[in-house]
Design a protein around this motif. Sequence first.
Motif, short mmCIF file in Angstrom:
data_model
loop_
_atom_site.label_atom_id
_atom_site.label_comp_id
_atom_site.label_asym_id
_atom_site.label_seq_id
_atom_site.Cartn_x
_atom_site.Cartn_y
_atom_site.Cartn_z
N LEU A 124 0.83 -1.21 0.00
CA LEU A 124 0.00 0.00 0.00
C LEU A 124 0.86 1.26 0.00
CD1 LEU A 124 -2.85 -0.99 2.49
CD2 LEU A 124 -3.07 -0.63 0.02
N ALA A 125 1.97 1.23 0.73
CA ALA A 125 2.87 2.39 0.75
C ALA A 125 3.47 2.61 -0.63
CB ALA A 125 3.97 2.18 1.79
N ASP A 126 3.89 1.52 -1.28
CA ASP A 126 4.43 1.65 -2.65
C ASP A 126 3.35 2.18 -3.60
OD1 ASP A 126 6.83 0.67 -1.73
OD2 ASP A 126 6.52 -1.38 -2.49
N GLU A 127 2.14 1.65 -3.46
CA GLU A 127 1.05 2.11 -4.32
C GLU A 127 0.73 3.57 -4.04
OE1 GLU A 127 -3.60 0.89 -5.08
OE2 GLU A 127 -2.18 -0.72 -4.56
N TYR A 128 0.77 3.97 -2.78
CA TYR A 128 0.53 5.37 -2.42
C TYR A 128 1.57 6.28 -3.05
CZ TYR A 128 0.36 9.62 0.40
OH TYR A 128 0.30 10.93 0.80
N ILE A 129 2.83 5.85 -2.99
CA ILE A 129 3.90 6.66 -3.60
C ILE A 129 3.66 6.82 -5.10
CG2 ILE A 129 6.37 6.66 -4.15
CD1 ILE A 129 6.84 5.42 -1.35
N ILE A 130 3.28 5.73 -5.75
CA ILE A 130 3.01 5.78 -7.19
C ILE A 130 1.84 6.71 -7.48
CG2 ILE A 130 2.18 4.40 -9.16
CD1 ILE A 130 3.83 2.05 -7.97
N LEU A 131 0.74 6.55 -6.68
CA LEU A 131 -0.43 7.40 -6.88
C LEU A 131 -0.10 8.87 -6.63
CD1 LEU A 131 -3.27 5.24 -5.28
CD2 LEU A 131 -2.99 5.81 -7.70
N LYS A 132 0.70 9.14 -5.60
CA LYS A 132 1.07 10.52 -5.29
C LYS A 132 1.92 11.10 -6.43
CE LYS A 132 2.80 13.50 -1.68
NZ LYS A 132 3.36 13.62 -0.36
N SER A 133 2.86 10.29 -6.91
CA SER A 133 3.69 10.75 -8.04
C SER A 133 2.81 11.05 -9.25
CB SER A 133 4.73 9.70 -8.41
OG SER A 133 5.61 9.48 -7.35
N ASN A 134 1.87 10.16 -9.53
CA ASN A 134 0.95 10.38 -10.65
C ASN A 134 0.11 11.63 -10.43
OD1 ASN A 134 1.88 8.11 -11.95
ND2 ASN A 134 0.18 6.79 -11.29
N TYR A 135 -0.37 11.80 -9.17
CA TYR A 135 -1.17 12.98 -8.85
C TYR A 135 -0.38 14.26 -9.07
CZ TYR A 135 -3.62 16.44 -6.01
OH TYR A 135 -4.24 17.58 -5.58
N LEU A 136 0.87 14.27 -8.58
CA LEU A 136 1.71 15.46 -8.75
C LEU A 136 2.00 15.71 -10.24
CD1 LEU A 136 4.19 15.07 -5.76
CD2 LEU A 136 2.30 16.71 -5.96
N ALA A 137 2.25 14.63 -10.96
CA ALA A 137 2.51 14.77 -12.39
C ALA A 137 1.27 15.29 -13.10
CB ALA A 137 2.95 13.43 -12.97
N LEU A 138 0.11 14.76 -12.73
CA LEU A 138 -1.14 15.24 -13.35
C LEU A 138 -1.43 16.70 -12.95
CD1 LEU A 138 -3.52 12.15 -13.01
CD2 LEU A 138 -2.62 13.14 -15.12
N GLY A 139 -1.09 17.02 -11.68
CA GLY A 139 -1.26 18.40 -11.24
C GLY A 139 -0.39 19.34 -12.05
N LYS A 140 0.86 18.96 -12.35
CA LYS A 140 1.76 19.79 -13.17
C LYS A 140 1.22 19.88 -14.59
CE LYS A 140 6.05 19.02 -10.67
NZ LYS A 140 7.38 18.45 -10.70
N GLU A 141 0.74 18.74 -15.07
CA GLU A 141 0.22 18.72 -16.43
C GLU A 141 -1.02 19.61 -16.54
OE1 GLU A 141 -1.51 15.29 -19.22
OE2 GLU A 141 0.34 14.67 -18.18
N LEU A 142 -1.86 19.57 -15.48
CA LEU A 142 -3.05 20.41 -15.46
C LEU A 142 -2.65 21.88 -15.43
CD1 LEU A 142 -6.15 20.71 -15.25
CD2 LEU A 142 -5.86 20.65 -12.77
N ASP A 143 -1.69 22.21 -14.57
CA ASP A 143 -1.21 23.60 -14.51
C ASP A 143 -0.69 24.03 -15.88
OD1 ASP A 143 -1.85 23.93 -11.86
OD2 ASP A 143 0.18 23.56 -11.10
N HIS A 144 0.06 23.14 -16.51
CA HIS A 144 0.59 23.45 -17.84
C HIS A 144 -0.56 23.65 -18.84
CE1 HIS A 144 3.26 23.50 -21.21
NE2 HIS A 144 2.78 22.36 -21.72
N GLU A 145 -1.56 22.80 -18.79
CA GLU A 145 -2.71 22.93 -19.70
C GLU A 145 -3.48 24.22 -19.42
OE1 GLU A 145 -3.87 21.01 -22.27
OE2 GLU A 145 -2.07 19.79 -22.10
N VAL A 146 -3.63 24.55 -18.12
CA VAL A 146 -4.36 25.77 -17.76
C VAL A 146 -3.59 26.98 -18.27
CG1 VAL A 146 -5.04 27.23 -15.78
CG2 VAL A 146 -5.55 24.77 -15.78
N ARG A 147 -2.28 26.98 -18.15
CA ARG A 147 -1.48 28.11 -18.66
C ARG A 147 -1.60 28.21 -20.18
NH1 ARG A 147 3.64 26.54 -16.18
NH2 ARG A 147 2.90 26.21 -14.11
#
Length: 139
Positions: A107-130
């Motif tokens: 679960l910790a490994d999966e959480y790390i992966i999900l958090k990394s994906n979330y942060l990556a998607l957050g950056k991608e969203l910020d980039h798309e919004v800009r």
Amino acid sequence: DRKERLYQLRELQERMEKLPGSKTDPSARMVFSEEEKLKISKDLVDLQIETNKMKEQYELENFELKNKILALENRVLEMELCSEKVSGERDALRERLHALESSRKELADEYIILKSNYLALGKELDHEVRQGALLSSTL
């Protein structure tokens, strides 16, 4: 010769008088002897009674000690069974703990992966919004 015999007889009488109990008559000695026999018999009976009492006490104490030993042996067996039960439960809990730790790591490994994906998607969203903001400002 007669004087000599009298002298020997007198000497013999003196020796007899010196012997213990020789002054008493034979019937008194027999009564005394019977009394001594009765006293010895009584002492012997008393000794046998005391011996029997001691044997009874020994047997009672021996019986009580054997009962205590059996009770203690029973208690030891109960404790061994309890120990085996507790050991089995401990082993089962260790296995469960190991499984939970493995699951937690997954679960910790999966959480790390999900958090990394979330942060990556957050950056991608910020980039798309800009980019969307740039496009809308250029239009």
